[in-house]
Scaffold this active site. Structure first.
Site, PDB file in Angstrom:
ATOM      1  N   ASP A   1      -3.119 -65.783 -10.180  1.00  0.00           N
ATOM      2  CA  ASP A   1      -3.578 -66.538  -9.015  1.00  0.00           C
ATOM      3  C   ASP A   1      -3.761 -65.563  -7.853  1.00  0.00           C
ATOM      4  O   ASP A   1      -2.843 -64.827  -7.508  1.00  0.00           O
ATOM      5  CB  ASP A   1      -2.526 -67.605  -8.663  1.00  0.00           C
ATOM      6  CG  ASP A   1      -3.004 -68.556  -7.577  1.00  0.00           C
ATOM      7  OD1 ASP A   1      -4.198 -68.507  -7.226  1.00  0.00           O
ATOM      8  OD2 ASP A   1      -2.159 -69.331  -7.084  1.00  0.00           O
TER       9      ASP A   1
ATOM     10  N   ASP B   1     -10.147 -69.080  -8.186  1.00  0.00           N
ATOM     11  CA  ASP B   1      -9.322 -67.871  -8.052  1.00  0.00           C
ATOM     12  C   ASP B   1      -8.068 -67.880  -8.913  1.00  0.00           C
ATOM     13  O   ASP B   1      -7.131 -67.153  -8.639  1.00  0.00           O
ATOM     14  CB  ASP B   1      -8.948 -67.656  -6.582  1.00  0.00           C
ATOM     15  CG  ASP B   1      -7.859 -68.613  -6.126  1.00  0.00           C
ATOM     16  OD1 ASP B   1      -7.885 -69.774  -6.551  1.00  0.00           O
ATOM     17  OD2 ASP B   1      -6.980 -68.178  -5.368  1.00  0.00           O
ATOM     18  N   GLU B   2      -8.027 -68.719  -9.935  1.00  0.00           N
ATOM     19  CA  GLU B   2      -6.854 -68.668 -10.808  1.00  0.00           C
ATOM     20  C   GLU B   2      -7.212 -69.069 -12.224  1.00  0.00           C
ATOM     21  O   GLU B   2      -8.172 -69.799 -12.455  1.00  0.00           O
ATOM     22  CB  GLU B   2      -5.708 -69.539 -10.267  1.00  0.00           C
ATOM     23  CG  GLU B   2      -6.079 -70.971 -10.055  1.00  0.00           C
ATOM     24  CD  GLU B   2      -4.910 -71.799  -9.500  1.00  0.00           C
ATOM     25  OE1 GLU B   2      -3.809 -71.750 -10.083  1.00  0.00           O
ATOM     26  OE2 GLU B   2      -5.126 -72.491  -8.511  1.00  0.00           O
TER      27      GLU B   2
END
Ligand SMILES: [Mg+2]
Length: 392
Positions: free
Chosen positions: A15, A109-110
């Site tokens: 993350d 974003d993860e």
């Protein structure tokens, strides 16, 4: 479930830390070590991301910009540059792909990576996670946190615990030590309401929750009770799901009873459109066509499709189209048992040219709102966020 018979999995959750804000700080060195907020334009915006320098003041994502500036008056507020973040996101996922072919994107974003059995080739999970973080740092200059654990839920908790810019591994034998002291809202599915409910029963930590039997939790929380019970015991069997090259993204619902009321149906239509738009954003794609699917009481099914003027992932663009299509069905005159919204002809974001003088203020505000809704939904499930202006 026979636990011994199952090989222990190795799941990594990566993350990015304060992703949008970190990208801004990386792109513009003047912003480094400064309190940065990425958020809506105008005076009614929301915080989409905030650098760790602002978090020290209590600023959080999804907070109103006005409140954030009250807490941290020196914060530098920047507009959302979604195209840029998506471009960076693609580079991050290209790094993930080097380490595993089992990557499940969770948002821009993860991601989860299943690295079970990769040991010989790339080293153990710890080495893989270290190298992923190193690659992201070296190639993109960005901080990422990673958690390693035997399942997705624990891996995500581990990466949260590792933040910012850290790495945490939880071995099977360490699971209890790790989760028992955590507050119950660390559990997936425990929102604000659930927390209050559990606190009232004297249950504050996951350790406290272990005192309840599965049947008690089911009585309190219905179907979610069983899941809560399993999570409290560190059990999560969900596999890492690879969602490759999506062709279309759809969301549909079958109703418990046939619906005739057009207003009610429109509320469902809006909700389904919001879900589809959210998934488009997560997959960094835009829809060129929209389809509304309707199944009548007699199981006859019809679809109505239309090309969207400009490919989009935004509810204010998509909903009017969906509504137009909906009214081309016999909704209101015949009972409807199933309603669906499908986004098709998906194009990656970078192929769409931004119109130079388009109303960027307005667009930025919408994007900020969309992203904030996504975040809230990720965190608390579907809280029934309504866009008043879109509902008749
Ligand atoms: Mg993040």
């Amino acid at each position: 479930m026979n636990k011994k018979a199952q090989a222990i999995r190795q799941i990594i959750h990566v993350d990015m830390d304060a992703f949008y804000a970190s990208v801004e700080q990386q792109d513009n060195p003047i912003l480094r070590n400064q309190p940065v907020i990425v958020g809506g334009c105008g005076d009614r915006g929301v915080v989409c991301a905030c650098s760790y320098e602002t978090r020290a003041f209590g600023v959080k994502s999804a907070m109103s910009l006005a409140k954030a500036l009250q807490l941290c008056p020196k914060a530098i507020v920047l507009p959302v540059r979604m195209e840029r973040y998506r471009a960076v996101s693609r580079e991050i996922f290209a790094i993930f792909d080097k380490f595993s072919d089992r990557v499940e994107p969770l948002s821009i974003d993860e991601a989860f990576l299943d690295v079970t059995g990769c040991d010989r080739l790339l080293g153990g999970p710890l080495e893989i996670a270290r190298n992923i973080r190193k690659n992201i740092r070296n190639e993109l200059g960005l901080p990422a946190s990673a958690g390693i654990a035997p399942n997705k839920y624990l891996a995500k908790l581990a990466s949260q615990a590792a933040k910012p810019d850290g790495l945490k591994m939880v071995l099977s034998e360490e699971v209890d030590d790790f989760i028992l002291p955590l507050p119950i809202d660390a559990l997936w599915g425990v929102g604000k309401k659930g927390k209050i409910q559990l606190n009232a029963l004297g249950i504050n930590t996951i350790g406290d929750l272990r005192r309840l039997r599965s049947e008690q939790l089911i009585r309190l929380f219905g179907v979610n009770g069983k899941r809560l019970y399993e999570l409290a015991w560190g059990i999560d069997e969900r596999p890492v799901v690879v969602e490759n090259t999506v062709k279309s993204i759809g969301q549909e619902e079958t109703f418990p009873a046939d619906l005739f009321n057009v207003d009610t149906l429109q509320m469902h239509l809006l909700r389904l459109t919001e879900k589809v738009a959210s998934r488009l954003r997560k997959n960094a794609v835009l829809a060129e066509t929209l389809t509304v699917k309707v199944k009548y009481s007699d199981f006859q099914q019809v679809t109505r499709s239309k090309t969207i003027e400009k490919p989009s992932d935004s509810v204010p663009d998509m909903y009017p189209v969906a509504k137009g299509l909906f009214f081309k069905t016999e909704a209101g005159r015949r009972g409807i048992r199933l309603l669906g919204v499908i986004a098709g002809n998906l194009v990656p974001c970078e192929t769409v040219q931004m119109t130079l003088f388009e109303d960027s203020q307005e667009k930025c505000k919408r994007k900020a709102l969309d992203e904030a809704v996504d975040r809230i939904r990720d965190k608390y499930g579907d809280p029934g966020i309504k866009r008043g202006s879109l509902v008749d």
